[in-house]
Design an enzyme around this catalytic site. Structure first.
Site, PDB file in Angstrom:
ATOM      1  N   LYS A 163       0.809  -1.200   0.000  1.00 49.28           N
ATOM      2  CA  LYS A 163       0.000   0.000   0.000  1.00 49.28           C
ATOM      3  C   LYS A 163       0.849   1.259   0.000  1.00 49.28           C
ATOM      4  O   LYS A 163       0.404   2.340  -0.368  1.00 49.28           O
ATOM      5  CB  LYS A 163      -0.880   0.030   1.261  1.00 49.28           C
ATOM      6  CG  LYS A 163      -1.840  -1.100   1.410  1.00 49.28           C
ATOM      7  CD  LYS A 163      -2.651  -0.860   2.718  1.00 49.28           C
ATOM      8  CE  LYS A 163      -3.527  -2.042   3.040  1.00 49.28           C
ATOM      9  NZ  LYS A 163      -4.129  -1.890   4.394  1.00 49.28           N
ATOM     10  N   ASP A 200       7.714   2.307  -2.462  1.00 47.68           N
ATOM     11  CA  ASP A 200       7.960   3.329  -1.436  1.00 47.68           C
ATOM     12  C   ASP A 200       9.407   3.298  -0.948  1.00 47.68           C
ATOM     13  O   ASP A 200      10.092   4.312  -0.944  1.00 47.68           O
ATOM     14  CB  ASP A 200       6.971   3.181  -0.270  1.00 47.68           C
ATOM     15  CG  ASP A 200       6.872   1.746   0.259  1.00 47.68           C
ATOM     16  OD1 ASP A 200       7.654   0.876  -0.181  1.00 47.68           O
ATOM     17  OD2 ASP A 200       6.010   1.487   1.114  1.00 47.68           O
ATOM     18  N   ILE A 201       9.869   2.118  -0.523  1.00 53.07           N
ATOM     19  CA  ILE A 201      11.214   2.019   0.048  1.00 53.07           C
ATOM     20  C   ILE A 201      11.973   0.837  -0.534  1.00 53.07           C
ATOM     21  O   ILE A 201      11.421  -0.258  -0.638  1.00 53.07           O
ATOM     22  CB  ILE A 201      11.163   1.809   1.580  1.00 53.07           C
ATOM     23  CG1 ILE A 201      10.453   2.968   2.257  1.00 53.07           C
ATOM     24  CG2 ILE A 201      12.557   1.656   2.153  1.00 53.07           C
ATOM     25  CD1 ILE A 201      10.674   3.034   3.744  1.00 53.07           C
ATOM     26  N   ASP A 204      14.713  -1.413   0.642  1.00 48.69           N
ATOM     27  CA  ASP A 204      15.342  -1.703   1.931  1.00 48.69           C
ATOM     28  C   ASP A 204      16.341  -2.845   1.719  1.00 48.69           C
ATOM     29  O   ASP A 204      17.427  -2.631   1.206  1.00 48.69           O
ATOM     30  CB  ASP A 204      14.217  -2.044   2.917  1.00 48.69           C
ATOM     31  CG  ASP A 204      14.679  -2.133   4.359  1.00 48.69           C
ATOM     32  OD1 ASP A 204      15.717  -1.570   4.684  1.00 48.69           O
ATOM     33  OD2 ASP A 204      13.976  -2.779   5.167  1.00 48.69           O
TER      34      ASP A 204
HETATM   35  P1  5GP Z   1      12.647  -4.989   1.148  1.00 46.86           P
HETATM   36  O1  5GP Z   1      13.420  -4.066   0.248  1.00 46.86           O
HETATM   37  O2  5GP Z   1      13.359  -5.184   2.455  1.00 46.86           O
HETATM   38  O3  5GP Z   1      12.234  -6.272   0.520  1.00 46.86           O
HETATM   39  O4  5GP Z   1      11.258  -4.394   1.556  1.00 46.86           O
HETATM   40  C1  5GP Z   1      10.895  -3.113   1.377  1.00 46.86           C
HETATM   41  C2  5GP Z   1       9.498  -2.984   1.927  1.00 46.86           C
HETATM   42  O5  5GP Z   1       9.529  -3.063   3.357  1.00 46.86           O
HETATM   43  C3  5GP Z   1       8.945  -1.619   1.607  1.00 46.86           C
HETATM   44  O6  5GP Z   1       8.175  -1.667   0.459  1.00 46.86           O
HETATM   45  C4  5GP Z   1       8.119  -1.287   2.810  1.00 46.86           C
HETATM   46  O7  5GP Z   1       6.822  -1.807   2.637  1.00 46.86           O
HETATM   47  C5  5GP Z   1       8.760  -2.055   3.945  1.00 46.86           C
HETATM   48  N1  5GP Z   1       9.650  -1.143   4.694  1.00 46.86           N
HETATM   49  C6  5GP Z   1      10.999  -1.188   4.730  1.00 46.86           C
HETATM   50  N2  5GP Z   1      11.490  -0.204   5.489  1.00 46.86           N
HETATM   51  C7  5GP Z   1      10.424   0.476   5.953  1.00 46.86           C
HETATM   52  C8  5GP Z   1      10.290   1.636   6.797  1.00 46.86           C
HETATM   53  O8  5GP Z   1      11.250   2.253   7.274  1.00 46.86           O
HETATM   54  N3  5GP Z   1       9.018   2.065   7.032  1.00 46.86           N
HETATM   55  C9  5GP Z   1       7.923   1.435   6.526  1.00 46.86           C
HETATM   56  N4  5GP Z   1       6.744   1.943   6.845  1.00 46.86           N
HETATM   57  N5  5GP Z   1       8.015   0.337   5.736  1.00 46.86           N
HETATM   58  C10 5GP Z   1       9.252  -0.119   5.440  1.00 46.86           C
HETATM   59 MG    MG Z   2       5.900  -1.825   0.480  1.00 47.37          MG
END
Ligand code: 5GP
Ligand code: MG
Length: 171
Positions: free
Chosen positions: A42, A96-97, A99
């Site tokens: 979302k 959004d991010i 990570d």
């Molecule tokens: P990754 O890159 O670790 O697979 O996952 C990224 C996802 O983890 C993002 O799309 C987000 O939904 C969630 N996420 C990672 N870091 C954060 C953060 O600092 N805040 C929030 N709200 N979600 C995060």
């Molecule tokens: Mg996400």
């Protein structure tokens, strides 16, 4: 207990300015084409909404979710809110991010199988310190420190998505 910081990491003005810059760049890159902007739900819906209103190229919007497996945070499947054409399309994933990179890496592999004409990624925020899978976005809003951030679509237990700025949770 996690508590909302009273400080602001990115103001509404900084976010608006950067989104406008990214929209200009994307409009130039996709000139003469129709973009399929794919919002990863979302957290990305606010970014998508602001971005598309600054684009000058034609755009269609699609929405997907990635469900995570129960045992760990590895992606399990892509859920299409409505099925859409990927083959031959210019797909721009909006996340959004970035990570660890696990989610985007999984999605890129899944969508590539359907034969898009092009597949690029926009991330609003990049936490490069947290990366486990080597992956870079084509368009990045801001590089941020490794903190849990909320606001501008991002939540903590479904709260704080409505904040017009980005802040973080103090643990
Ligand atoms: P990754 O890159 O670790 O697979 O996952 C990224 C996802 O983890 C993002 O799309 C987000 O939904 C969630 N996420 C990672 N870091 C954060 C953060 O600092 N805040 C929030 N709200 N979600 C995060
Ligand atoms: Mg996400």
């Amino acid at each position: 207990m996690a508590e909302l910081s009273k400080e602001v990491l990115l103001t509404a003005e900084q976010l608006a300015k950067r989104i406008e810059e990214l929209a200009e760049e994307i409009s130039r890159d996709y000139q003469g084409r129709t973009l399929t902007a794919v919002c990863i739900l979302k957290g990305s819906f606010v970014t998508l909404a602001d971005l598309i209103r600054k684009l000058t190229c034609p755009v269609s919007c699609e929405f997907i979710r990635v469900s995570l497996s129960d045992e760990n945070d590895t992606p399990r499947e892509v859920q299409y809110t409505t099925p859409f054409e990927i083959a031959g399309k210019d797909i721009l994933l909006i996340e959004d991010i970035l990570d660890t990179g696990v989610t985007l890496n999984y999605l890129i592999n899944q969508l590539s199988e359907s034969g898009p004409r092009s597949l690029r990624v926009l991330v609003l925020l990049d936490k490069s310190e947290a990366r486990k899978v080597e992956i870079e976005a084509d368009y990045t809003g801001f590089k941020i420190p490794n903190r849990f951030v909320v606001g501008y679509g991002l939540d903590f237990n479904e709260r704080y998505r409505e904040l017009p700025y980005i802040t973080w949770m103090k643990s």
